[in-house]
Design a protein around this motif. Sequence first.
Motif, mmCIF file in Angstrom:
data_model
loop_
_atom_site.group_PDB
_atom_site.id
_atom_site.type_symbol
_atom_site.label_atom_id
_atom_site.label_comp_id
_atom_site.label_asym_id
_atom_site.label_seq_id
_atom_site.Cartn_x
_atom_site.Cartn_y
_atom_site.Cartn_z
ATOM 1 N N PRO A 245 84.287 31.484 -50.929
ATOM 2 C CA PRO A 245 85.380 32.469 -50.980
ATOM 3 C C PRO A 245 84.917 33.889 -50.656
ATOM 4 O O PRO A 245 85.572 34.598 -49.888
ATOM 5 C CB PRO A 245 85.883 32.360 -52.429
ATOM 6 N N LYS A 382 88.296 32.502 -59.027
ATOM 7 C CA LYS A 382 87.130 31.643 -58.835
ATOM 8 C C LYS A 382 86.512 31.256 -60.177
ATOM 9 O O LYS A 382 86.173 30.087 -60.410
ATOM 10 C CB LYS A 382 86.095 32.370 -57.963
ATOM 11 N N LEU A 391 90.316 30.912 -52.264
ATOM 12 C CA LEU A 391 90.090 30.693 -50.834
ATOM 13 C C LEU A 391 91.178 31.363 -49.999
ATOM 14 O O LEU A 391 90.902 31.978 -48.958
ATOM 15 C CB LEU A 391 90.053 29.194 -50.544
ATOM 16 N N SER A 394 90.546 35.010 -49.847
ATOM 17 C CA SER A 394 89.417 35.267 -48.959
ATOM 18 C C SER A 394 89.855 35.372 -47.506
ATOM 19 O O SER A 394 89.424 36.269 -46.782
ATOM 20 C CB SER A 394 88.372 34.146 -49.093
#
Length: 446
Positions: A245, A382, A391, A394
């Motif tokens: 991530p 996370k 994710l 990210s």
Amino acid sequence: MAANTSSFDGDINKQFYNYLWAYILVALSGCLGNVVDGIIVGNLISEDGVSAINLSKPINQFIFTLHLLINAGAGMLVGYSLGQKNIADARNFFTRALSLSMGLGLLLSFFGGLLFPDEISHLLCSNQQILPLAREYMQVLLLGNPAFILMWGLSTMVGVDGKPKLVSVAVIIDNVVNLLLDIVFIQFFGWGITGSSAATVVGHIVGIAILLSHWWNPANRRLKLTFTSNGLFSSWRRITSQGAPLAIASISLTLLLLSANTIVLSTLGRTGIFAFAVCMNLLQVYNLFVSGTCQTLQSLGAIQVGRKNEEGLRTVLHKSFRFITIAMIVTCIFVWIDPEAIAKLFGADELDLITESNRALRVFSLSFIPFCYIYVIMIVYKLYGQHRMALFISFALSLTVIPVLWLMSHFYPSLLWYSYLIAYLIEGFIIFALHHFHHIKLTLID
């Protein structure tokens, strides 16, 4: 019970600020080198030198991506293992992270620094006036990238191993050496912008030597190199999945830097790219705080997760958000009071450069506020095992900006500097909507 709670809070408080200030100083090794380079280059060489450094930042960000993918992910796994008192696993993750990161760093040096420096510099810079400066700076950056990765990696591991103060000392000396050698290499050796990049590499090498002293004392050898082929690829897979991530956010930022440089240079020309370079240096200041906060969350937070300590984790989260809020308020006030001083700090003496920089800095100082919150929230997801949300953030953190920036450059070029603020506000709304739509609950998973 009250006495025990007070003792617990005091212990977390002490650990939090020990880690926080250490990691803020660690972040200096990644960003202050560029900021100091920009200030010195702008005053000793030219404003175009500042632009050349900014055009080289996608390379620096890509190197940092390798560190995040490997060492930041391994740092979390080492933290989990130490929290569970599993020293063998901690040593395996430590060894495999260092070997993988150094191997990739050497490959980047060979292909980027030796074989294709011209191709890379032309890819990142289309302005013929700035290109020679950019090429000189980029090549040294590529050749010396293993020093960057090793400095950042060892800083993470030594901090997780309980010696954040040694990390602080190493980073301070690293940056002092960089600052002094910047002046020596440029002013006295006549190396020009090459000397600026070389000074950063040498500073990291000195920092590495100081960090290695951690292992001189046998009592500090919980983490040591243990080479074995058992479970090698599964360990690498776990390391990279943990760091993914952060690494995806970083590689997205690399793409954003490359796209933004291209769009700003083609839309606003030499004046615009200088103003953008100054704004990106301002972002480095914000990154000191957000990186220090996130590294603290990863290390100290991971230890609390390993212990299944929900109360300890929430205490760390509370202190993290409070610190980042105060840091952003103070930084924004400073920028709004006197943006001209910041532009002049980087060597701006032409009226059009100062005027454009003033306009851009005030907008960007506000744009980075949602950016910082979103980045910290990604770490929170996370830690709580919400990997899909982490994710998504990210990917979206930087890639959201690119289409907004493109649209503004084509339809509202006079409002180009608002692109970042608009994009981050859109992303914040999407994260809020997804969180509530999927009824996400942030609790530790047994």
